[in-house]
Scaffold this motif. Structure first.
Motif, PDB file in Angstrom:
ATOM      1  N   GLY A  33       0.848  -1.202   0.000  1.00 41.38           N
ATOM      2  CA  GLY A  33       0.000   0.000   0.000  1.00 41.38           C
ATOM      3  C   GLY A  33       0.878   1.244   0.000  1.00 41.38           C
ATOM      4  N   LEU A  82       0.317  12.244  15.869  1.00 38.58           N
ATOM      5  CA  LEU A  82      -0.868  13.018  16.253  1.00 38.58           C
ATOM      6  C   LEU A  82      -1.501  12.460  17.524  1.00 38.58           C
ATOM      7  CD1 LEU A  82      -2.495  13.756  12.767  1.00 38.58           C
ATOM      8  CD2 LEU A  82      -1.163  15.288  14.214  1.00 38.58           C
ATOM      9  N   TYR A  85      -3.326  -0.026   7.918  1.00 36.52           N
ATOM     10  CA  TYR A  85      -3.480   1.430   7.808  1.00 36.52           C
ATOM     11  C   TYR A  85      -2.458   2.048   6.856  1.00 36.52           C
ATOM     12  CZ  TYR A  85      -6.952   2.073  11.593  1.00 36.52           C
ATOM     13  OH  TYR A  85      -8.084   2.067  12.370  1.00 36.52           O
ATOM     14  N   GLN A  86      -1.319   1.395   6.697  1.00 38.77           N
ATOM     15  CA  GLN A  86      -0.330   1.877   5.725  1.00 38.77           C
ATOM     16  C   GLN A  86      -0.996   2.192   4.393  1.00 38.77           C
ATOM     17  OE1 GLN A  86       3.073   2.528   5.475  1.00 38.77           O
ATOM     18  NE2 GLN A  86       2.696   2.936   3.304  1.00 38.77           N
ATOM     19  N   LEU A  87      -1.788   1.254   3.896  1.00 35.04           N
ATOM     20  CA  LEU A  87      -2.446   1.456   2.601  1.00 35.04           C
ATOM     21  C   LEU A  87      -3.482   2.583   2.680  1.00 35.04           C
ATOM     22  CD1 LEU A  87      -3.658  -1.140   0.034  1.00 35.04           C
ATOM     23  CD2 LEU A  87      -5.247   0.605   0.805  1.00 35.04           C
ATOM     24  N   HIS A 118      -3.399   5.219   4.489  1.00 34.70           N
ATOM     25  CA  HIS A 118      -2.719   6.517   4.508  1.00 34.70           C
ATOM     26  C   HIS A 118      -1.966   6.821   3.224  1.00 34.70           C
ATOM     27  CE1 HIS A 118      -3.369   7.934   8.625  1.00 34.70           C
ATOM     28  NE2 HIS A 118      -3.237   6.685   9.032  1.00 34.70           N
ATOM     29  N   GLN A 119      -1.295   5.825   2.682  1.00 37.60           N
ATOM     30  CA  GLN A 119      -0.363   6.118   1.582  1.00 37.60           C
ATOM     31  C   GLN A 119      -0.594   5.287   0.329  1.00 37.60           C
ATOM     32  OE1 GLN A 119       3.630   5.801   3.349  1.00 37.60           O
ATOM     33  NE2 GLN A 119       3.759   8.035   3.270  1.00 37.60           N
ATOM     34  N   GLY A 120      -1.608   4.438   0.292  1.00 38.06           N
ATOM     35  CA  GLY A 120      -1.835   3.633  -0.903  1.00 38.06           C
ATOM     36  C   GLY A 120      -2.415   4.452  -2.041  1.00 38.06           C
ATOM     37  N   ALA A 166      -5.194  12.684  10.737  1.00 42.15           N
ATOM     38  CA  ALA A 166      -4.075  12.403   9.826  1.00 42.15           C
ATOM     39  C   ALA A 166      -4.587  12.106   8.423  1.00 42.15           C
ATOM     40  CB  ALA A 166      -3.258  11.226  10.361  1.00 42.15           C
ATOM     41  N   GLY A 175      -3.427  15.103   6.101  1.00 40.65           N
ATOM     42  CA  GLY A 175      -2.170  14.671   5.511  1.00 40.65           C
ATOM     43  C   GLY A 175      -1.007  15.482   6.033  1.00 40.65           C
ATOM     44  N   PHE A 233       2.225  12.511   3.257  1.00 42.99           N
ATOM     45  CA  PHE A 233       0.849  12.020   3.408  1.00 42.99           C
ATOM     46  C   PHE A 233      -0.059  12.923   2.594  1.00 42.99           C
ATOM     47  CE2 PHE A 233       3.153  10.349   6.916  1.00 42.99           C
ATOM     48  CZ  PHE A 233       2.572   9.134   7.199  1.00 42.99           C
TER      49      PHE A 233
END
Lengths: 557, 557
Positions: free
Chosen positions: A371, A516, B402-404, B406-408, B449, B453, B463
């Protein structure tokens, strides 16, 4: 050492590390082929000959892919994609210790990726001797510990043997180990049980502790950094429960952590085991992160069987021919569906209740790995990275979300997982078939229904078909096949990252939320020290959010 | 009766039933607005004033939606969409017994949709008197049974009270009840436990039975048709275990089924409770499907609390002003993200370990309802129907997928669910904050977040923001708030179906797989009767698939 000995080869293969997905000739070819993908709904498109032909196997698993929308030209182009991207060459470099966890030209983790070394312990010549020696060293410590437990030379203060173990960890220190434990619970020592505490939710720990005899319970605390907020909080909660029960934590607590971490303090733990920087959390189930708990539950020989299965699949993943390499083929079929046919998600549906948490593990393994939105050179991706992974065991899912998979407007590719015989062996014949036969028949029927669909005059009863799936089948879910299945998916994820040219081994996307949360928590602490405290000036946004969430009312001080 | 008394109103509102989503004026307006949705990453776009303003509440829940990409024009257009589609008018008709489960001009189920009547039992004037009387009648039977259990007048053959109950059911007879039981386990009678068997996988039943004292166990078999393959198979397996233990099943087995079903046979069951055609499986948690088990586990007064919370939310769902109607507002925000901003999935992320299976329930409730491809007039949809629903509890998910988020490369809208205080109340202060505070702070931090971003020189640590979320917050997860939350999502799903002009109440998409499974199972039975049997002639495709899957080797006969 290892790396320098390999430097010649590494130099050549490292050319692959900057090859962009959309610059390869096979990318254009596949794009053209995707305009008219194989039509599984055409008469005889799904023939007995096709079913028999589109089938491969490794390490106890058969992979059937006749229900994918592929034909010979597509498979040839996928083979070319594998070669152009150097997928197997990169995999081999990974196993030999190349520093693949990095972003060129930017600050990044700069680490090797050596989860495969945990299982490369059976043949004399490991591909990454140093990491294998580390892994073996920890296994020897673990074997000694397990022997002492079995011999009754490690016991509680009352001289009784330990019956239970609580694994305290989160993310990779929880999901993979938990999935494996549940998958293999049928093989555990009679009378031994494992429990898991992961969530910072205090109700999670409270619910687990409430039913246990702590005097006969070990606690395995797992955190590479030794500073994971949730795990440290839960360790403290559990230690408090032990102290309140009049027990000495250092007789009960085990540590799995990185060397030199704040947790690397043998005085506080009965035993300590190490994990290393070259193994990321989501790839760590076969390291001490999973091994200590699995060794306790299943015994050392069964633990070795898991590693043996994983090692066999790691070897199969080195085959250059995609038709002889199930993890690579599965990766490429996934890329065909996701990058070329446009599906956004992938459902992984095990027809085995024991695999109830395996999809949750793969959610982490895949989505945290792939991701991403930049290349390994830090450039924004001009193509989609990894899919959203989801799923629940069949046949349960058939009575839940399959409606959408069959008739929804989104196409959801499926990976089915099944076993020809059950684990427990207690089964019952009803209407001349056993439950296990019903289970497998349902799995196969779903793949067929999704692929071929069905015309029908009533439009609400029409099935459009052309919904792709792959089938993974093994004889039985054993420690060996579980290890193989785990390694198959680890390799699949890694192959996709190589081909998309992304770094599948870092997780920068989790940092902002952590920062955060720390900012918001400072307000609670501030209020606790000073009843007149206000965060209005320093952090108007965070303070407003806490207020709107009802977290600043007087009774919550 | 009920329907005819309402016929005038029903006639008017029924015009809405054929209004196509893409023909409404608000559809075009929202399409235009979606070209430049509110930018949450602009300086001060997410202000304290916005956070305070974009907030509503009902039945114990606050809904915060400042982190959605909406502004006043979008909210006005969503209000218009609600009105043009007659969302609330249709909801009211539903509660009054309109036949909403149908496809005009084609054979379809032709049923009322009256799950709300199960909770419309407190005020004198129910909106659907007949269904409410049915529900009350079953509740009276249940109260009598529970009283007898507590008084010790219903006991096992040895005169002992029952301590355990196994719920045997699948789909709606499993997911909703299981989610509610786990959510409310903190409130259960000391010493009473509930277990679930759903999967046809024989290992599921075996694992559950292995740890139980059957002599003190009740079995609640739940199937509306009385012929669900998995449930009948599991009932037989469990009955066999009782017989083998020398116990009389009719002293232990309860039935929840439709009147006149093959299971409607009081001689075989200690008690029978009815479910009705007007309540679909995925909406049945507050009917006897969930109530018998919940009454056993929590007691009758707590069961009523669940119904009371649900009833309060059902009433809130009748508000015409979308800003005062959380289920409708949540439905519209979902449509904004899915139909106009193009997201394909929705993550539902409860920050409560007790809600560990709630998302799985919603997966069924939402995807089986809205995973459709024709309108209520049987025409192919020219717009996307319902999203894919997935998720796991936070903070665990933060360490997983959550990686995906936030940034996928895919945008995943999120619905967060949280509680200000914990259930168990056992918590620990670490670094001046409690675990529950850490949990809520993490939930809020994630929403922040995702929305705002963060720019950053290192592209891998950037982000992008503008990832939308809603927050549902209540004081504590209690029977009342659990009932409200369940009803909130039921109403949300129904509203989306109304607006998309689809039938959210049938599930034709599950039929083809069932038929094909039956076809495959016939081959097993054939082989069992005749060792020389071959399915080659009659079903070459199915026979080839069984062979390729390794299910026809001689030892599996």
């Amino acid at each position: 050492m290892e790396q320098s000995a390999e430097s010649g080869k590494q130099h050549d293969a490292s050319l692959y590390f900057s090859r962009d997905f959309n610059k390869m000739a096979s990318f254009a070819e596949l794009g053209a082929l995707a305009r008219a993908p194989y039509d599984l709904t055409a008469p005889d498109a799904l023939s007995p000959a096709r079913i028999r032909r589109y089938r491969t196997h490794a390490a106890g698993f058969d992979l059937l892919y006749s229900t994918q929308r592929v034909d010979e030209p597509v498979l040839a182009a996928l083979q070319k994609l594998a070669e152009e991207s150097g997928a197997v060459a990169q995999f081999r470099l990974m196993k030999k210790g190349a520093v693949l966890n990095r972003i060129e030209g930017y600050a990044s983790e700069e680490r090797q990726v050596l989860h495969t070394a945990c299982r490369d312990i059976f043949a004399p010549g490991s591909q990454a001797p140093e990491a294998t020696e580390q892994a073996k060293g920890e296994l020897v410590k673990l074997a000694d510990f397990l022997t002492a437990l079995e011999a009754g030379s490690i016991v509680n203060a009352a001289g009784e043997v330990f019956t239970d173990l609580i694994q305290v960890g989160i993310g990779g220190s929880d999901l993979g180990p938990r999935a494996l434990y549940l998958a293999l619970a049928a093989y555990k020592f009679p009378g031994r049980r494992v429990h898991f505490i992961s969530n910072v939710d205090p109700d999670d720990a409270a619910a687990t502790l409430s039913g246990l005899d702590l005097s006969r319970t070990l606690v395995n605390v797992v955190s590479k950094s030794g500073s994971t907020l949730e795990t440290m909080t839960n360790e403290a909660l559990v230690r408090k429960a032990f102290s309140e029960a009049g027990l000495e934590p250092e007789r009960h607590f085990l540590a799995v952590t990185g060397k030199g971490s704040p947790m690397d303090n043998p005085a506080r733990y009965l035993r300590s085991f190490y994990m290393f920087d070259s193994i990321g959390g989501r790839y760590s189930a076969t390291s001490m992160v999973g091994a200590v708990m699995l060794g306790f539950a299943l015994g050392y020989p069964q633990l070795l069987e898991i590693l043996r299965g994983a090692q066999a699949m790691d070897l199969a993943a080195e085959e250059e021919d995609i038709l002889c390499n199930p993890p690579l083929l599965l990766a490429l079929l996934g890329i065909w569906n996701h990058s070329f046919l446009g599906s956004e998600t992938l459902a992984i549906l095990p027809y085995s209740q024991a695999l109830v948490r395996f999809t949750a593990h793969l959610q982490q393994c895949d989505m945290e790995s792939n991701g991403k939105s930049v290349t390994r050179q830090g450039k924004p991706l001009a193509w989609k990275s990894g899919p959203i992974i989801w799923g629940e065991p069949g046949t349960n899912g058939q009575h839940a979300f399959y409606q959408l998979i069959h008739q929804g407007t989104a196409i959801v590719p499926v990976e089915f997982i099944g076993f020809r015989t059950s684990q427990h062996g207690s089964d019952l014949m009803i209407e001349q078939t056993t439950s296990q036969e019903k289970l497998v028949a349902n799995l196969l029927a779903q793949a067929l229904a999704l692929a071929t669909g069905q015309p029908e005059d009533n439009p609400n009863r029409r099935f459009p078909g052309n919904r792709p799936s792959s089938l993974l089948l093994a004889d039985r879910l054993t420690p060996y096949t579980m290890g193989a299945l785990l390694a198959l998916y680890e390799a699949k994820v890694v192959f996709q990252g190589f081909i998309w040219n992304i770094n599948s081994f870092d997780q920068e996307g989790v940092q902002l939320g952590k920062r955060l949360a720390t900012r918001l928590l400072a307000h609670y602490a501030g209020r606790r020290q000073d009843p007149g405290y206000s965060g209005e000036e320093s952090d108007a946004l965070g303070w407003a959010l806490l207020g709107a969430a009802g977290m600043l009312s007087p009774e919550r001080g």
